[in-house]
Design a protein around this motif. Structure first.
Motif, PDB file in Angstrom:
ATOM      1  N   THR A   1       0.856  -1.185   0.000  1.00 32.40           N
ATOM      2  CA  THR A   1       0.000   0.000   0.000  1.00 32.40           C
ATOM      3  C   THR A   1       0.891   1.234   0.000  1.00 32.40           C
ATOM      4  N   PHE A   2       0.752   2.061  -0.998  1.00 28.20           N
ATOM      5  CA  PHE A   2       1.487   3.326  -1.073  1.00 28.20           C
ATOM      6  C   PHE A   2       0.532   4.463  -0.698  1.00 28.20           C
ATOM      7  N   THR A   3       0.966   5.321   0.203  1.00 29.17           N
ATOM      8  CA  THR A   3       0.120   6.444   0.615  1.00 29.17           C
ATOM      9  C   THR A   3       0.835   7.754   0.313  1.00 29.17           C
ATOM     10  N   PHE A   4       0.130   8.660  -0.326  1.00 36.01           N
ATOM     11  CA  PHE A   4       0.705   9.943  -0.726  1.00 36.01           C
ATOM     12  C   PHE A   4      -0.011  11.089  -0.011  1.00 36.01           C
ATOM     13  N   ARG A   5       0.333  12.322  -0.376  1.00 39.11           N
ATOM     14  CA  ARG A   5      -0.293  13.453   0.308  1.00 39.11           C
ATOM     15  C   ARG A   5      -1.664  13.789  -0.262  1.00 39.11           C
ATOM     16  N   ASN A   6      -1.859  13.459  -1.522  1.00 43.56           N
ATOM     17  CA  ASN A   6      -3.128  13.805  -2.163  1.00 43.56           C
ATOM     18  C   ASN A   6      -3.265  13.009  -3.469  1.00 43.56           C
ATOM     19  N   PHE A   7      -4.354  13.255  -4.184  1.00 49.46           N
ATOM     20  CA  PHE A   7      -4.626  12.516  -5.419  1.00 49.46           C
ATOM     21  C   PHE A   7      -3.605  12.818  -6.503  1.00 49.46           C
ATOM     22  N   VAL A   8      -3.183  14.069  -6.602  1.00 49.04           N
ATOM     23  CA  VAL A   8      -2.225  14.428  -7.646  1.00 49.04           C
ATOM     24  C   VAL A   8      -0.936  13.625  -7.478  1.00 49.04           C
ATOM     25  N   GLU A   9      -0.488  13.499  -6.248  1.00 43.43           N
ATOM     26  CA  GLU A   9       0.737  12.723  -6.012  1.00 43.43           C
ATOM     27  C   GLU A   9       0.501  11.236  -6.240  1.00 43.43           C
ATOM     28  N   ALA A  10      -0.649  10.741  -5.811  1.00 40.73           N
ATOM     29  CA  ALA A  10      -0.950   9.316  -5.988  1.00 40.73           C
ATOM     30  C   ALA A  10      -1.048   8.972  -7.471  1.00 40.73           C
ATOM     31  N   PHE A  11      -1.783   9.787  -8.224  1.00 45.18           N
ATOM     32  CA  PHE A  11      -1.937   9.466  -9.646  1.00 45.18           C
ATOM     33  C   PHE A  11      -0.660   9.777 -10.424  1.00 45.18           C
ATOM     34  N   GLY A  12       0.110  10.745  -9.960  1.00 42.69           N
ATOM     35  CA  GLY A  12       1.410  11.004 -10.572  1.00 42.69           C
ATOM     36  C   GLY A  12       2.312   9.779 -10.463  1.00 42.69           C
ATOM     37  N   PHE A  13       2.303   9.173  -9.293  1.00 47.43           N
ATOM     38  CA  PHE A  13       3.046   7.917  -9.086  1.00 47.43           C
ATOM     39  C   PHE A  13       2.545   6.833 -10.045  1.00 47.43           C
ATOM     40  N   MET A  14       1.232   6.709 -10.171  1.00 49.56           N
ATOM     41  CA  MET A  14       0.679   5.681 -11.057  1.00 49.56           C
ATOM     42  C   MET A  14       1.087   5.938 -12.505  1.00 49.56           C
ATOM     43  N   THR A  15       1.124   7.197 -12.888  1.00 42.17           N
ATOM     44  CA  THR A  15       1.481   7.529 -14.272  1.00 42.17           C
ATOM     45  C   THR A  15       2.930   7.152 -14.561  1.00 42.17           C
TER      46      THR A  15
ATOM     47  N   ALA B   1       4.644   4.899 -12.951  1.00 38.44           N
ATOM     48  CA  ALA B   1       4.691   3.441 -12.903  1.00 38.44           C
ATOM     49  C   ALA B   1       4.140   2.828 -14.185  1.00 38.44           C
ATOM     50  N   ALA B   2       3.089   3.427 -14.724  1.00 37.67           N
ATOM     51  CA  ALA B   2       2.452   2.884 -15.937  1.00 37.67           C
ATOM     52  C   ALA B   2       3.418   2.887 -17.114  1.00 37.67           C
ATOM     53  N   LEU B   3       4.251   3.933 -17.196  1.00 35.28           N
ATOM     54  CA  LEU B   3       5.207   4.001 -18.309  1.00 35.28           C
ATOM     55  C   LEU B   3       6.247   2.889 -18.214  1.00 35.28           C
ATOM     56  N   TRP B   4       6.718   2.625 -16.996  1.00 32.88           N
ATOM     57  CA  TRP B   4       7.670   1.520 -16.817  1.00 32.88           C
ATOM     58  C   TRP B   4       6.995   0.174 -17.053  1.00 32.88           C
ATOM     59  N   ALA B   5       5.778   0.024 -16.569  1.00 33.60           N
ATOM     60  CA  ALA B   5       5.053  -1.235 -16.742  1.00 33.60           C
ATOM     61  C   ALA B   5       4.878  -1.552 -18.223  1.00 33.60           C
ATOM     62  N   GLU B   6       4.544  -0.530 -18.984  1.00 32.53           N
ATOM     63  CA  GLU B   6       4.328  -0.749 -20.415  1.00 32.53           C
ATOM     64  C   GLU B   6       5.656  -1.009 -21.124  1.00 32.53           C
ATOM     65  N   LYS B   7       6.681  -0.274 -20.727  1.00 40.30           N
ATOM     66  CA  LYS B   7       8.011  -0.469 -21.321  1.00 40.30           C
ATOM     67  C   LYS B   7       8.479  -1.902 -21.109  1.00 40.30           C
ATOM     68  N   TRP B   8       8.240  -2.433 -19.927  1.00 40.26           N
ATOM     69  CA  TRP B   8       8.679  -3.786 -19.582  1.00 40.26           C
ATOM     70  C   TRP B   8       7.623  -4.845 -19.923  1.00 40.26           C
ATOM     71  N   ASN B   9       6.497  -4.406 -20.456  1.00 42.47           N
ATOM     72  CA  ASN B   9       5.374  -5.298 -20.733  1.00 42.47           C
ATOM     73  C   ASN B   9       5.038  -6.183 -19.536  1.00 42.47           C
ATOM     74  N   HIS B  10       5.004  -5.543 -18.367  1.00 40.81           N
ATOM     75  CA  HIS B  10       4.651  -6.249 -17.133  1.00 40.81           C
ATOM     76  C   HIS B  10       3.821  -5.294 -16.289  1.00 40.81           C
TER      77      HIS B  10
ATOM     78  N   LEU C   1       8.881   0.592  -8.300  1.00 45.90           N
ATOM     79  CA  LEU C   1       7.767   1.313  -7.657  1.00 45.90           C
ATOM     80  C   LEU C   1       8.233   1.964  -6.352  1.00 45.90           C
ATOM     81  N   ASN C   2       9.032   1.249  -5.585  1.00 42.26           N
ATOM     82  CA  ASN C   2       9.584   1.858  -4.361  1.00 42.26           C
ATOM     83  C   ASN C   2      10.396   3.111  -4.701  1.00 42.26           C
TER      84      ASN C   2
END
Lengths: 99, 99
Positions: free
Chosen positions: B34-48, B50-59, B93-94
């Motif tokens: 569970t990752f906890t951030f200060r607000n939605f912008v930070e949480a979704f920024g993290f997801m964005t 992460a999504a680029l790495w996930a797609e790059k690695w196809n995982h 992700l860490n």
């Protein structure tokens, strides 16, 4: 915008969503929809567009993603149930998904 | 990269993640954090990011978000359990979360 919807308002604002792929969540005054895309890029692209609107409106979904699938639940915690913001965001999500 | 990890490989690749906030999922050969951030912008920024790495690695992660919280589960469906890709994505992700 964040008052819990009346029955009359639900008929006007939520009923169209229930006719467009959304469903009431068991045991909660919330709506849910599963969006399926062609791949992760399209699924996360949808989430990114949705995130910008959610932040703009300060109304955020509960959502999950596994590869090409995005599950979304909408409710308004401040209202303890569905508000006009959920109807507005639900309609926007359908539009963003091209429906 | 997608073979299921051996016990020796787990000691090397997964143990450091278990010491850094990840935990084994009950009943699955998968890890969760569970990752906890200060607000939605930070949480979704993290997801964005992460999504680029996930797609790059196809995982891709199984993940959910509610406002400032992001729940992530990693496993490799092709391997029916944890692979080196999960270790690699977990460490990324860490790092992206600033840990």
């Amino acid at each position: 915008m964040t008052d819990k919807l009346t029955e009359a308002e639900r008929a006007e604002q939520i009923a169209p969503l229930l006719a467009a792929g959304w469903a009431m969540v068991d045991g909660r005054d919330a709506i849910h929809k599963t969006f399926t895309f062609r791949n992760f890029v399209e699924a996360f692209g949808f989430m990114t567009k949705a995130a910008l609107w959610a932040e703009k409106w300060n109304h955020h979904p509960e959502w999950s993603n596994v590869y090409k699938t995005v599950e979304v639940t909408l409710t308004t915690h401040d209202a303890d149930g569905l508000s006009a913001l959920d109807a507005k965001l639900g309609a926007k999500l359908n539009a963003l998904a091209g429906e």
